[in-house]
Every structure is written in structure tokens, then in C-alpha cells.
Design an enzyme around this catalytic site. Structure first.
Site, PDB file in Angstrom:
ATOM      1  N   ASP A  45       0.823  -1.209   0.000  1.00 40.60           N
ATOM      2  CA  ASP A  45       0.000   0.000   0.000  1.00 40.60           C
ATOM      3  C   ASP A  45       0.856   1.258   0.000  1.00 40.60           C
ATOM      4  OD1 ASP A  45      -2.076  -1.748   0.204  1.00 40.60           O
ATOM      5  OD2 ASP A  45      -2.860  -0.990   2.095  1.00 40.60           O
ATOM      6  N   ASP A  46       0.214   2.364  -0.400  1.00 42.08           N
ATOM      7  CA  ASP A  46       0.685   3.746  -0.209  1.00 42.08           C
ATOM      8  C   ASP A  46       1.677   4.249  -1.255  1.00 42.08           C
ATOM      9  OD1 ASP A  46      -0.845   3.426   2.015  1.00 42.08           O
ATOM     10  OD2 ASP A  46       0.741   3.796   3.476  1.00 42.08           O
ATOM     11  N   HIS A  96      -5.880   2.834  -4.175  1.00 40.93           N
ATOM     12  CA  HIS A  96      -5.838   3.127  -2.739  1.00 40.93           C
ATOM     13  C   HIS A  96      -6.268   4.589  -2.488  1.00 40.93           C
ATOM     14  CE1 HIS A  96      -4.826   1.751   1.212  1.00 40.93           C
ATOM     15  NE2 HIS A  96      -3.819   2.584   1.409  1.00 40.93           N
ATOM     16  N   HIS A 100      -4.456   9.697   0.526  1.00 42.51           N
ATOM     17  CA  HIS A 100      -4.590   8.697   1.587  1.00 42.51           C
ATOM     18  C   HIS A 100      -5.459   9.259   2.710  1.00 42.51           C
ATOM     19  CE1 HIS A 100      -3.462   5.660   4.579  1.00 42.51           C
ATOM     20  NE2 HIS A 100      -3.023   4.932   3.563  1.00 42.51           N
ATOM     21  N   HIS A 190       4.033  -2.079   3.208  1.00 40.60           N
ATOM     22  CA  HIS A 190       3.984  -0.707   2.694  1.00 40.60           C
ATOM     23  C   HIS A 190       5.317  -0.340   2.051  1.00 40.60           C
ATOM     24  CE1 HIS A 190       0.891  -0.982   5.819  1.00 40.60           C
ATOM     25  NE2 HIS A 190       0.259  -0.001   5.183  1.00 40.60           N
TER      26      HIS A 190
END
Length: 472
Positions: A45-46, A96, A100, A190
Site C-alpha cells: 500500500d501507499d 488506494h 490517503h 507498505h
């Protein structure tokens, strides 16, 4: 004012809290875990991140591992060459959000705009649309469940490790990941540390840990695949379809089992792929004579066995038949018992234990492993064990309720016992309870022989039914 606050509470609960709860506990309309014998999924993620994502892609390429990247749209916009590289090297790209930010803090229309904007960015770079979405922090709202199911598949995870914090360190992170490295797991990591609450250099620790994990996975014969491949494999797997009500009962039951294991400090033979748990305790049942002539009496030490019921459940729902279920369990037991024997030898005080001890509903399978099967004294514990194990049988066994109806007269809990010296002679010294050529010959005839021996697979822990609960 009180009324207003009360209404705000109701609205927020239905909009955010309840949807989040049912996705986390029951997996409703989301994908969290797959199936398979050798495959797991790495998800990140991210990102993408200009510093760490290239290093991650290099690492994955070295080990021929495929992953799924849930990219933040603004980060993808700033690093298009990395998104293209992900795509060109065979990884799956998911969404995603554009920034964020939690879906709980945005209106449904704003969430939709975030998703669609990110999808357009991915399409402009790779030439392909994506169908996979992971909301930040895995937090969904009511409209996510209602609307995302059509175009986008919501993907959560089965295990996360706090790798966004640099202080966790590579060693502890490696240990945490290896404890969850099993077929079907969806692992969350991540590749960027610039989001709120993360440490900028945390991905460096993740990369060190991940290389160790990839090395171990290679040795275990495990392979990381994309989430879409795992979803497809699970859809094609011969699993039983469970109703939401039954699934809820199973989830609560597994939560209770986890609590039980921690409270009573059960040890696990193989923490990486748990099947048998055990503990040293004092026997509290009636006096019985063991096969070696010794008497097992109240107060004697025993090694109490407990099957991992989540593993049994997974075996059950994936099995095409009772024979297939039995074969899986027999092979697993053949691997576990030699390891258990060596572990028991190293436990302080276990050498003075008289026997392995457990309770089973069906009674023929354990005998082939060296257990003797004895009647359980009639009483409250025997009756409560029978009720519990009938429930367990109905969930785990491929035939479910029909098995209960057909064999009600045989569903009587019994004790299974094995003197410790027998355990050591059969397993600690030889590493198996029978010669290899004999095992091979029997496996050749297994479909015919196993129909009755499947009783082994249906033995399970009667946890919580008395202060010291027997098990297998």
C-alpha cells in the site's frame, strides 16, 4: 443537543462502524484470504515511492515473486515510470484512493471521485483499467459495500505487521511475517512511508525483512502470486458455500479458541502451519490401564492434545469428499507426531508424564497412529463434549449434517491415550510410526481404506467444557 448527538451516533454507526465490523469479522463483500497449497499474496500500500519502490521491484524480480500494489493516485501521478514498471513486470495494480484519506471522513460522492480519478491515472500509464480497490486503513463505509461490488472488488488482508513504524526493526518484522507465511494468506506491507502516522524510512526495514521472508518462502516451496490469481483460484476451489449465519458462528468459535489457547498457554508443534497444540497438565479423569500395563490415575501428568480447529475447518471446506479430507489429515499427522515427540523430550517435567491424552468423537482413525481408544465415563463432561463435537463435526465434515444423521449411534466421545514411552519409541527414534515402504503401499490403496479411517479427521478439541479440557 442530546438528541442531535444520538442521531449522529446512529448515522455514523450505520455509515461506518457497522460496515467496518462486518467486513473485518465476516468478510462480507470483501476478499481477505485465499486458498491453495503453495500460494500466498504479497500486497503493498501507499506507493509508489521514488526511493523504495524501485528497490522493492528489484527484490521481487530476483525471487520471481508477483505482488499487488494498491497505489495512491497522487503518488502514481508523480511516478508514472514506476507504475509502468509494475505493470510491465507482471504485477497487479489496484487503487488506494487519490489521496490517503479515510472513507469514513469523506462523502460517498467524494470517495467515488477519488477512485475514478486514480483509475484514470492507472489507465493513462498502463493502458488497462483496474478492478481492485483497497480503502485506506481498510476502512469501508456503507456505500462502499453497496456500490463498489459491481465494478471494483474490495481487497483487504489476512495479516498486517505494523511495518509503517521504523522502530519495529527488520528482525521483529521478519519474525512476524514468517509466523503468518502460509498458503492462502494475504500479507499487507507498505512501500512508502510518507502517509500520516508512518515513518519515512520504515520501508527500508520492510525490504530487509522481506528478502529474508522470500528466501524462507523459497525453501518451503511457497510462491507469491497476484491477488486476482488468488481470487480466481479460490472461486474454482471445491469449497463448501457457507451461509452468513454459519460463517458468523464459525468466526465466533475460532475467536473463542484463540482466547482459550492464550489463557491456557498451549504450545504449538509447528507455529508456521499449526495443526496440533498441547500442554502439560495433571490428569483428572477416571483410573485407566494403559497398553504398557501402567495405570493412569488422577493427578498423573499427561500431555494434553488439541487440534487446531481453524486448520480442520480449512481442510473440511476444501475437501472434495471424506476420503480427501482423511488423506490430508493422515499426511499431516505423519509429519506432526515426530516433531511433537522431540518437543516433548525437551519440555521440563514432560519426561515424567505418563501419556498423551485427548478426546475424540469418532474412534477408529487414531489407532493406526498408536493411540488406544477407551470409553469416556458418562457424566456432564461426556455429554457436553458430545454436543460440542457434534457441532464441530457439522461444520468441518464435507457431509455436514447428513453425516450426523447417518452415524448418530457412533458419535460418542472417547478418550485416546498413548503412553509417553510409546510416543518416543515410535516417533522420536524412527521419525515415523511405520516404515516408509509400508506407508507407500498403504497410500496406494488409500481410497478404499480411508473411508472408515476418516474418523481421525473428525477428532477435535473440546475446549472450554471443563477446567482442563482434553483434545484431539
Amino acid at each position: 443537543m442530546q438528541t442531535l448527538l444520538l442521531w449522529l451516533f446512529y448515522i455514523s454507526s450505520f455509515y461506518a462502524f457497522i460496515p467496518g465490523l462486518i467486513t473485518r469479522i465476516f468478510g462480507f463483500r470483501v476478499f481477505r484470504k485465499g486458498s491453495g497449497e503453495h500460494e500466498y499474496a504479497l500486497t503493498f500500500d501507499d506507493g509508489p515511492d521514488a526511493v523504495y519502490t524501485p528497490k522493492l521491484l528489484d527484490l521481487l524480480k530476483r525471487y520471481d515473486a508477483k505482488a499487488t500494489f494498491f497505489v495512491v493516485g497522487s503518488h502514481a501521478e508523480n511516478n508514472p515510470e514506476l507504475v509502468k514498471r509494475m505493470h510491465d513486470e507482471g504485477h497487479l495494480i489496484g487503487i488506494h484512493n487519490y489521496i490517503h484519506k479515510s472513507n469514513w471522513l469523506m462523502r460517498p460522492a467524494t470517495v467515488t471521485k477519488q477512485i475514478m480519478k486514480t483509475d484514470k491515472i492507472i489507465h493513462s500509464i498502463t493502458g488497462e483499467r483496474t478492478s481492485y480497490y483497497r480503502p485506506p486503513w481498510g476502512i469501508v463505509n456503507l456505500f462502499d459495500l453497496k456500490k463498489r461490488g459491481g465494478k471494483f472488488k474490495i481487497v483487504l488482508w489476512s495479516a498486517m505487521f505494523g511495518d509503517w513504524r521504523e522502530r519495529i526493526g527488520a528482525d521483529r518484522l521478519t519474525e512476524r511475517i514468517l509466523n503468518k507465511l502460509q498458503p492462502g494468506e494475504v500479507l499487507l506491507l507498505h512501500d512508502c512511508g510518507t502517509t500520516a502516522g508512518a515513518n519515512p524510512d520504515a520501508p527500508q526495514q520492510m525490504l530487509v525483512a522481506l528478502e529474508r521472508v522470500l528466501q524462507e518462502a523459497e525453501q518451503r516451496g511457497l510462491k507469491s502470486i497476484r491477488v486476482d490469481e488468488m481470487i480466481k483460484a479460490k472461486e474454482n476451489a471445491p469449497e463448501k458455500k457457507l451461509s452468513l449465519g454459519k460463517l458468523a458462528v464459525v468466526k465466533l468459535w475460532l475467536i473463542w479458541e484463540t482466547i482459550f489457547h492464550k489463557v491456557f498457554r498451549l504450545k504449538t508443534v509447528n507455529p508456521n502451519d499449526p495443526l496440533i497444540h498441547y500442554r502439560l497438565r495433571k490428569y483428572s479423569g477416571q483410573t485407566v490401564e494403559l497398553e504398557d500395563g501402567e495405570l493412569l490415575q488422577k493427578g498423573d501428568k499427561v500431555v494434553e492434545l488439541h487440534f487446531d480447529n481453524e486448520k480442520l475447518f480449512r481442510f473440511g471446506i476444501r475437501s472434495r469428499s471424506t476420503v480427501h479430507l482423511a488423506i490430508q489429515m493422515i499426511r499431516s499427522m505423519e509429519k506432526e507426531l515426530p516433531v511433537l515427540a522431540h518437543q516433548v523430550m525437551g519440555i521440563s517435567g514432560a519426561k515424567n508424564a505418563k501419556a498423551l491424552y485427548g478426546v475424540t468423537m469418532l474412534n477408529r482413525g487414531p489407532q493406526q497412529f498408536g493411540f488406544q481408544v477407551l470409553d469416556l465415563k458418562d457424566g456432564l463432561f461426556a455429554r457436553s463434549s458430545q454436543l460440542y463435537l457434534k457441532f464441530l463435526l457439522s461444520v468441518i465434515h464435507p457431509s455436514g449434517q447428513s453425516r450426523l444423521k447417518e452415524h448418530t449411534q457412533r458419535l460418542i466421545p472417547k478418550m485416546i491415550l498413548m503412553p509417553i514411552n510409546v510416543l518416543m519409541e515410535r516417533y522420536a527414534e524412527n521419525g515415523s510410526h511405520r516404515p516408509h515402504h509400508e506407508m507407500k503401499r498403504e497410500r496406494g490403496n488409500q481410497p478404499e481404506q480411508t473411508a472408515d479411517n476418516n474418523d481421525l479427521t473428525l477428532s477435535a478439541s473440546a475446549q472450554g467444557l471443563e477446567s482442563s479440557t482434553p483434545a484431539i
